[in-house]
Motif scaffolding. Sequence first.
Motif, mmCIF file in Angstrom:
data_model
loop_
_atom_site.group_PDB
_atom_site.id
_atom_site.type_symbol
_atom_site.label_atom_id
_atom_site.label_comp_id
_atom_site.label_asym_id
_atom_site.label_seq_id
_atom_site.Cartn_x
_atom_site.Cartn_y
_atom_site.Cartn_z
ATOM 1 N N LEU A 1 0.844 -1.203 0.000
ATOM 2 C CA LEU A 1 0.000 0.000 0.000
ATOM 3 C C LEU A 1 0.873 1.246 0.000
ATOM 4 C CD1 LEU A 1 -2.915 1.196 0.323
ATOM 5 C CD2 LEU A 1 -2.440 1.273 2.772
ATOM 6 N N ALA A 2 1.906 1.260 0.845
ATOM 7 C CA ALA A 2 2.775 2.432 0.956
ATOM 8 C C ALA A 2 3.526 2.703 -0.340
ATOM 9 C CB ALA A 2 3.757 2.233 2.108
ATOM 10 N N VAL A 3 4.082 1.665 -0.919
ATOM 11 C CA VAL A 3 4.835 1.834 -2.173
ATOM 12 C C VAL A 3 3.908 2.271 -3.298
ATOM 13 C CG1 VAL A 3 6.198 0.645 -3.918
ATOM 14 C CG2 VAL A 3 6.645 0.221 -1.499
ATOM 15 N N GLY A 4 2.714 1.682 -3.338
ATOM 16 C CA GLY A 4 1.767 2.038 -4.386
ATOM 17 C C GLY A 4 1.344 3.498 -4.330
ATOM 18 N N LEU A 5 1.337 4.077 -3.137
ATOM 19 C CA LEU A 5 0.890 5.463 -2.986
ATOM 20 C C LEU A 5 2.016 6.479 -3.053
ATOM 21 C CD1 LEU A 5 -1.810 5.043 -0.191
ATOM 22 C CD2 LEU A 5 -2.193 5.550 -2.608
ATOM 23 N N THR A 6 3.236 6.063 -2.748
ATOM 24 C CA THR A 6 4.337 7.029 -2.686
ATOM 25 C C THR A 6 5.449 6.750 -3.685
ATOM 26 O OG1 THR A 6 5.602 5.772 -1.029
ATOM 27 C CG2 THR A 6 3.913 7.286 -0.205
ATOM 28 N N GLY A 7 5.532 5.507 -4.175
ATOM 29 C CA GLY A 7 6.632 5.138 -5.053
ATOM 30 C C GLY A 7 7.926 4.886 -4.314
ATOM 31 N N CYS A 8 7.866 4.939 -2.964
ATOM 32 C CA CYS A 8 9.061 4.726 -2.142
ATOM 33 C C CYS A 8 8.845 3.549 -1.208
ATOM 34 C CB CYS A 8 9.373 5.964 -1.301
ATOM 35 S SG CYS A 8 9.806 7.436 -2.253
ATOM 36 N N ALA A 9 9.885 2.750 -1.024
ATOM 37 C CA ALA A 9 9.824 1.689 -0.030
ATOM 38 C C ALA A 9 9.896 2.301 1.360
ATOM 39 C CB ALA A 9 10.969 0.707 -0.234
ATOM 40 N N PRO A 10 9.156 1.766 2.326
ATOM 41 C CA PRO A 10 9.213 2.314 3.690
ATOM 42 C C PRO A 10 10.632 2.266 4.256
ATOM 43 C CG PRO A 10 7.383 0.782 3.452
ATOM 44 C CD PRO A 10 8.203 0.659 2.211
ATOM 45 N N TYR A 11 11.024 3.314 4.927
ATOM 46 C CA TYR A 11 12.340 3.380 5.549
ATOM 47 C C TYR A 11 12.450 2.274 6.597
ATOM 48 C CZ TYR A 11 16.343 5.468 7.973
ATOM 49 O OH TYR A 11 17.564 5.697 8.549
ATOM 50 N N GLN A 12 13.512 1.506 6.558
ATOM 51 C CA GLN A 12 13.599 0.295 7.359
ATOM 52 C C GLN A 12 14.158 0.501 8.763
ATOM 53 O OE1 GLN A 12 12.331 -2.680 6.315
ATOM 54 N NE2 GLN A 12 11.531 -1.371 4.689
ATOM 55 N N ASP A 13 14.990 1.496 8.988
ATOM 56 C CA ASP A 13 15.605 1.691 10.300
ATOM 57 C C ASP A 13 14.631 2.456 11.194
ATOM 58 O OD1 ASP A 13 17.087 2.117 12.513
ATOM 59 O OD2 ASP A 13 18.817 3.011 11.490
ATOM 60 N N HIS A 14 13.965 1.750 12.102
ATOM 61 C CA HIS A 14 12.917 2.366 12.909
ATOM 62 C C HIS A 14 13.425 2.926 14.239
ATOM 63 C CE1 HIS A 14 10.433 0.669 9.936
ATOM 64 N NE2 HIS A 14 10.263 -0.532 10.468
ATOM 65 N N ARG A 15 14.730 2.895 14.481
ATOM 66 C CA ARG A 15 15.233 3.300 15.787
ATOM 67 C C ARG A 15 14.869 4.746 16.126
ATOM 68 N NH1 ARG A 15 21.346 1.508 14.974
ATOM 69 N NH2 ARG A 15 20.790 2.349 12.922
ATOM 70 N N GLU A 16 14.921 5.617 15.130
ATOM 71 C CA GLU A 16 14.620 7.023 15.404
ATOM 72 C C GLU A 16 13.122 7.250 15.610
ATOM 73 O OE1 GLU A 16 14.323 9.211 11.161
ATOM 74 O OE2 GLU A 16 16.255 8.253 11.546
ATOM 75 N N ARG A 17 12.311 6.228 15.328
ATOM 76 C CA ARG A 17 10.867 6.345 15.513
ATOM 77 C C ARG A 17 10.379 5.372 16.583
ATOM 78 N NH1 ARG A 17 11.629 6.440 9.816
ATOM 79 N NH2 ARG A 17 10.973 8.391 8.853
#
Length: 235
Positions: A209-225
């Motif tokens: 869903l995320a890639v289809g709407l933004t064209g970007c793969a979700p950022y994988q390093d979640h430590r800062e979040r």
Amino acid sequence: MDILNWDDVDPARHPFAWDEAEDARLRSLVREWVPPVLSGRVGWWQGERWCESQVDAVLRERYGTWSWGWSWCCFHGGPIGSWVSWPPSSVTTPDETAERVVAALLEWREWLERTAQRFAELAPPPEASPEDRSWHLDRACVRLVTHALDSGADNAWIGQTSIVLRWFLTSTGMDGAAAELAVERAIGGRFRSWVQPERTLIESVGEDLAVGLTGCAPYQDHRERAALEDLHDRY
């Protein structure tokens, strides 16, 4: 039932005041529509179905469009456990029926308010970059699928999932038709009735869903979040 748009049920757009006087008034209105003799299975529940339709009309006239899902019971994919709409076994005596209607209406309102809170927590910030927006949409999808699964919905939970995801996207400003298409493309028949989806499948749908709407793969390093991750996790 016809599926409404989020604007039609959003608690922020539809204030609701409830007190003892309103409770008593609604019970009185419901009791008027309960048939003295029920049809039951022999009569194919005609009297009970008629009663439910009349109560539905009363609720919509009194409270507005947001009351739409008061009878969307868990056996048909909804979040309501206080009312069984088919067979309409919740229609019994006037007092018992009124008690169940009140419980179902309040349960529906509470679910809408909880859903709206989840939408607010999960929405991408307006200034988010495409990559950040992708991460937020991915996480939102995963957690809203879980939100539907946790609602108590039975085999038709898939329908609730699609509706909630579409509502979420439109709550962020997306066009309704575009949101429906995005959800359909992401899910694409990958969920099955009566089957609890694996976490990996839910996460795959979220990423698609995320890639289809933004064209970007979700950022994988979640430590800062990490704080957001903790907030959004149900465990």
